[in-house]
Motif scaffolding. Structure first.
Motif, PDB file in Angstrom:
ATOM      1  N   VAL A 101      36.099  89.277   3.269  1.00 42.12           N
ATOM      2  CA  VAL A 101      36.726  90.409   3.951  1.00 42.12           C
ATOM      3  C   VAL A 101      36.908  90.098   5.432  1.00 42.12           C
ATOM      4  O   VAL A 101      37.938  90.416   6.038  1.00 42.12           O
ATOM      5  N   TYR A 102      35.908  89.431   6.020  1.00 48.12           N
ATOM      6  CA  TYR A 102      36.003  89.105   7.451  1.00 48.12           C
ATOM      7  C   TYR A 102      37.126  88.090   7.696  1.00 48.12           C
ATOM      8  O   TYR A 102      37.876  88.203   8.687  1.00 48.12           O
ATOM      9  N   VAL A 103      37.261  87.104   6.791  1.00 50.12           N
ATOM     10  CA  VAL A 103      38.331  86.118   6.950  1.00 50.12           C
ATOM     11  C   VAL A 103      39.698  86.808   6.860  1.00 50.12           C
ATOM     12  O   VAL A 103      40.625  86.497   7.627  1.00 50.12           O
ATOM     13  N   LEU A 104      39.839  87.744   5.943  1.00 51.49           N
ATOM     14  CA  LEU A 104      41.104  88.470   5.811  1.00 51.49           C
ATOM     15  C   LEU A 104      41.376  89.309   7.057  1.00 51.49           C
ATOM     16  O   LEU A 104      42.532  89.389   7.535  1.00 51.49           O
ATOM     17  N   TRP A 105      40.339  89.927   7.609  1.00 51.98           N
ATOM     18  CA  TRP A 105      40.510  90.676   8.861  1.00 51.98           C
ATOM     19  C   TRP A 105      40.967  89.758   9.987  1.00 51.98           C
ATOM     20  O   TRP A 105      41.856  90.118  10.778  1.00 51.98           O
ATOM     21  N   GLN A 106      40.414  88.543  10.054  1.00 54.79           N
ATOM     22  CA  GLN A 106      40.842  87.596  11.089  1.00 54.79           C
ATOM     23  C   GLN A 106      42.318  87.236  10.922  1.00 54.79           C
ATOM     24  O   GLN A 106      43.062  87.139  11.913  1.00 54.79           O
ATOM     25  N   ALA A 107      42.760  87.057   9.695  1.00 56.77           N
ATOM     26  CA  ALA A 107      44.165  86.716   9.447  1.00 56.77           C
ATOM     27  C   ALA A 107      45.081  87.861   9.882  1.00 56.77           C
ATOM     28  O   ALA A 107      46.151  87.628  10.479  1.00 56.77           O
ATOM     29  N   LEU A 108      44.684  89.099   9.603  1.00 52.58           N
ATOM     30  CA  LEU A 108      45.480  90.252  10.026  1.00 52.58           C
ATOM     31  C   LEU A 108      45.528  90.342  11.552  1.00 52.58           C
ATOM     32  O   LEU A 108      46.575  90.634  12.145  1.00 52.58           O
ATOM     33  N   ARG A 109      44.406  90.081  12.173  1.00 49.14           N
ATOM     34  CA  ARG A 109      44.348  90.160  13.640  1.00 49.14           C
ATOM     35  C   ARG A 109      45.230  89.085  14.271  1.00 49.14           C
ATOM     36  O   ARG A 109      45.925  89.329  15.265  1.00 49.14           O
ATOM     37  N   GLU A 110      45.207  87.890  13.685  1.00 52.12           N
ATOM     38  CA  GLU A 110      46.037  86.813  14.227  1.00 52.12           C
ATOM     39  C   GLU A 110      47.521  87.107  14.042  1.00 52.12           C
ATOM     40  O   GLU A 110      48.366  86.696  14.873  1.00 52.12           O
ATOM     41  N   ALA A 111      47.844  87.796  12.944  1.00 50.02           N
ATOM     42  CA  ALA A 111      49.262  88.085  12.672  1.00 50.02           C
ATOM     43  C   ALA A 111      49.783  89.257  13.487  1.00 50.02           C
ATOM     44  O   ALA A 111      51.004  89.419  13.626  1.00 50.02           O
ATOM     45  N   ALA A 112      48.883  90.087  14.004  1.00 52.57           N
ATOM     46  CA  ALA A 112      49.312  91.280  14.747  1.00 52.57           C
ATOM     47  C   ALA A 112      49.907  90.878  16.089  1.00 52.57           C
ATOM     48  O   ALA A 112      49.412  89.969  16.770  1.00 52.57           O
ATOM     49  N   GLU A 113      50.966  91.557  16.467  1.00 53.06           N
ATOM     50  CA  GLU A 113      51.622  91.307  17.746  1.00 53.06           C
ATOM     51  C   GLU A 113      51.309  92.450  18.707  1.00 53.06           C
ATOM     52  O   GLU A 113      50.805  93.518  18.288  1.00 53.06           O
ATOM     53  N   PRO A 114      51.531  92.246  19.991  1.00 55.41           N
ATOM     54  CA  PRO A 114      51.282  93.326  20.952  1.00 55.41           C
ATOM     55  C   PRO A 114      52.023  94.595  20.543  1.00 55.41           C
ATOM     56  O   PRO A 114      53.175  94.550  20.117  1.00 55.41           O
ATOM     57  N   GLY A 115      51.327  95.722  20.631  1.00 50.86           N
ATOM     58  CA  GLY A 115      51.904  97.005  20.250  1.00 50.86           C
ATOM     59  C   GLY A 115      51.635  97.382  18.808  1.00 50.86           C
ATOM     60  O   GLY A 115      51.996  98.482  18.376  1.00 50.86           O
ATOM     61  N   GLU A 116      51.031  96.464  18.011  1.00 48.32           N
ATOM     62  CA  GLU A 116      50.750  96.758  16.598  1.00 48.32           C
ATOM     63  C   GLU A 116      49.266  97.103  16.362  1.00 48.32           C
ATOM     64  O   GLU A 116      48.774  97.014  15.243  1.00 48.32           O
ATOM     65  N   GLU A 117      48.605  97.488  17.447  1.00 49.22           N
ATOM     66  CA  GLU A 117      47.178  97.821  17.310  1.00 49.22           C
ATOM     67  C   GLU A 117      46.968  98.959  16.298  1.00 49.22           C
ATOM     68  O   GLU A 117      46.018  98.942  15.502  1.00 49.22           O
ATOM     69  N   GLY A 118      47.810  99.970  16.330  1.00 46.87           N
ATOM     70  CA  GLY A 118      47.685 101.092  15.399  1.00 46.87           C
ATOM     71  C   GLY A 118      47.846 100.635  13.959  1.00 46.87           C
ATOM     72  O   GLY A 118      47.119 101.083  13.054  1.00 46.87           O
ATOM     73  N   ALA A 119      48.833  99.766  13.707  1.00 47.59           N
ATOM     74  CA  ALA A 119      49.042  99.249  12.353  1.00 47.59           C
ATOM     75  C   ALA A 119      47.838  98.432  11.890  1.00 47.59           C
ATOM     76  O   ALA A 119      47.427  98.502  10.718  1.00 47.59           O
ATOM     77  N   LEU A 120      47.245  97.665  12.820  1.00 46.12           N
ATOM     78  CA  LEU A 120      46.077  96.856  12.480  1.00 46.12           C
ATOM     79  C   LEU A 120      44.897  97.752  12.091  1.00 46.12           C
ATOM     80  O   LEU A 120      44.172  97.467  11.126  1.00 46.12           O
ATOM     81  N   ILE A 121      44.731  98.859  12.815  1.00 41.72           N
ATOM     82  CA  ILE A 121      43.636  99.791  12.497  1.00 41.72           C
ATOM     83  C   ILE A 121      43.837 100.398  11.111  1.00 41.72           C
ATOM     84  O   ILE A 121      42.892 100.559  10.335  1.00 41.72           O
ATOM     85  N   GLU A 122      45.088 100.721  10.768  1.00 38.92           N
ATOM     86  CA  GLU A 122      45.359 101.262   9.433  1.00 38.92           C
ATOM     87  C   GLU A 122      44.950 100.274   8.341  1.00 38.92           C
ATOM     88  O   GLU A 122      44.339 100.646   7.328  1.00 38.92           O
ATOM     89  N   LEU A 123      45.299  99.004   8.547  1.00 32.20           N
ATOM     90  CA  LEU A 123      44.961  97.996   7.534  1.00 32.20           C
ATOM     91  C   LEU A 123      43.452  97.763   7.439  1.00 32.20           C
ATOM     92  O   LEU A 123      42.913  97.559   6.339  1.00 32.20           O
ATOM     93  N   VAL A 124      42.765  97.789   8.581  1.00 33.84           N
ATOM     94  CA  VAL A 124      41.305  97.627   8.556  1.00 33.84           C
ATOM     95  C   VAL A 124      40.663  98.798   7.829  1.00 33.84           C
ATOM     96  O   VAL A 124      39.712  98.631   7.051  1.00 33.84           O
ATOM     97  N   ASP A 125      41.170 100.018   8.062  1.00 32.44           N
ATOM     98  CA  ASP A 125      40.654 101.176   7.329  1.00 32.44           C
ATOM     99  C   ASP A 125      40.805 100.969   5.816  1.00 32.44           C
ATOM    100  O   ASP A 125      39.884 101.227   5.038  1.00 32.44           O
ATOM    101  N   LEU A 126      41.988 100.502   5.399  1.00 32.95           N
ATOM    102  CA  LEU A 126      42.228 100.275   3.979  1.00 32.95           C
ATOM    103  C   LEU A 126      41.297  99.190   3.438  1.00 32.95           C
ATOM    104  O   LEU A 126      40.749  99.309   2.331  1.00 32.95           O
ATOM    105  N   LEU A 127      41.106  98.135   4.234  1.00 33.03           N
ATOM    106  CA  LEU A 127      40.249  97.035   3.827  1.00 33.03           C
ATOM    107  C   LEU A 127      38.812  97.507   3.617  1.00 33.03           C
ATOM    108  O   LEU A 127      38.165  97.180   2.603  1.00 33.03           O
TER     109      LEU A 127
END
Length: 413
Positions: A101-127
């Motif tokens: 799960v932590y590795v997948l979170w790292q991949a999502l964080r690396e893929a996120a671009e500036p301004g996508e913090e809200g989208a990243l939080i949504e995905l972490v909640d789902l995870l």
């Protein structure tokens, strides 16, 4: 709650990396876990990598469908059962899922671009929402499988020990090696001793023992097993059923004098033990039968709970052996078979070395009542309890009736 378009877009950018992430988990990330490096390479590259890949894809599928159904956990359950069968520790299995799960979170964080913090939080909640369901399914399946395997192993060992004790299994070298026996042994027969019923041995209910419940019996026998293991410094072969059992000590030794007291204190009930020696593993079945018989005779003879050997009941043991005269001797007490108070008085009188006053105290009677009962018994049976021969016949008759050496259906009191 459905994810936003931004969250779905962010997740989809990780989709091309599914195989890469699975290989990274199986061959790099999980290597830091204690014990993981010892797993076979094909397990890592095939099964674990495939499971990691399935987990990443399952998460990405949930991005589009928040309710994909329970089928997605099937592979995780199958793998958990396999790891349990292989003996992989549960903590290693759960930590690998948490690290994935932590590795997948790292991949999502690396893929996120500036301004996508809200989208990243949504995905972490789902995870995180789905992670506890996964861990629950894995732990439940693992524990169920381990319980089933351990129960199977215990039953197999019980069958081996039972066959070894009753002589139905030949003591071949492979069996002896598995059981840890290669020489002389001490065989113990152990039994919980029930208390007399209300009113004592001659009370209004006939003095029948109070039968403890099965849970109480099992608990008591497990405690007995624990004390025996501690006393002899190793895990013994132990087989019990319905408040009685056998233990095999794989060496020739003497049981401690206070063993019965230790066992009684541990299980909160009287404990009777009989010990018999076996010069070799092949002699264990006969020693088991001898110990069982010593235990029974000691109880019939009124010996107090404790550790009994053959020398303690040598004469009684000999007198109770089956033979052509067994039925005739047992039949001597037939005339009083319907008079349990006479049989009980006789049994107590003989157990107390023919002391009429002590017999009266134990039965709650006047000594004259004891005399009258014994006189009536002598009149009905012809046994002269004042002579050595009559006393010996009475002892033998009681023992033979209690072992069923008389006619079928003839019971003792």
């Amino acid at each position: 709650m459905p994810l936003s378009d931004a969250a779905r877009a962010l997740a989809l950018r990780c989709e091309p990396r599914v195989n890469e992430l699975a290989r990274h988990m199986a061959r790099e990330s999980f290597e830091q876990l204690p014990g993981y490096a010892d797993l076979p390479g094909d397990v890592k590259d095939l099964e674990i990598a495939a499971t990691a890949r399935h987990g990443v894809r399952l998460f990405l599928r949930r991005v589009s469908d928040p309710h994909p159904g329970a089928g997605g956990l099937r592979l995780f359950r199958e793998r958990a059962a396999q790891r349990a069968e292989e003996g992989v520790p549960l903590h290693l299995l759960l930590r690998s899922h948490a690290l994935g799960v932590y590795v997948l979170w790292q991949a999502l964080r690396e893929a996120a671009e500036p301004g996508e913090e809200g989208a990243l939080i949504e995905l972490v909640d789902l995870l995180l929402q789905s992670h506890h369901l996964l861990l629950g399914a894995v732990a439940e399946t693992y524990m169920d499988e381990r319980s089933a395997l351990e129960a199977e192993q215990r039953e197999r060992r019980r069958s081996l020990v039972r066959g070894f004790l009753d002589g139905t299994l030949e003591p071949v070298p492979a069996l002896l090696e598995e059981l840890g026996l290669d020489g002389p042994a001490l065989v113990l027969a152990v039994a919980l001793e029930p208390e007399d019923g209300p009113g004592g041995p001659d009370g209004p209910d006939g003095g029948q023992p109070d039968a403890p419940g099965p849970v109480t019996v099992r608990r008591g026998m497990r405690r007995i097993q624990t004390v025996l293991d501690q006393t002899f410094g190793r895990e013994l072969l132990f087989l019990f059923d319905a408040g009685a059992g056998h233990a095999v000590v794989p060496r020739d030794c003497e049981p401690p004098d206070d063993l019965a007291r230790r066992l009684s204190r541990a299980c909160g009930a009287g404990v009777r033990i009989a010990a018999a020696r076996a010069d070799s593993p092949a002699a264990v079945p006969e020693a088991s039968r001898t110990a069982t018989e010593i235990l029974r005779i000691a109880r019939v003879c009124g010996l107090p709970p404790g550790v009994h050997g053959l020398d303690d009941v040598l004469l009684e043991f000999h007198l109770s052996r089956p033979g052509p005269s067994g039925r005739r001797i047992a039949a001597l007490l037939d005339p009083v078979a319907a008079r349990p108070e006479l049989l009980r008085t006789l049994r107590t009188y003989l157990a107390q070395q023919q002391d009429r006053r002590l017999t009266a105290v134990l039965l709650g009677l006047h000594p004259n009542t004891v005399d009258n009962r014994l006189a009536r018994l002598a009149e009905l049976t012809g046994l002269d309890l004042g002579s050595p021969r009559g006393t010996a016949l009475a002892i033998a008759a009681l023992l033979l009736r209690d072992t069923g050496q008389g006619d079928e259906g003839r019971g003792g009191a």
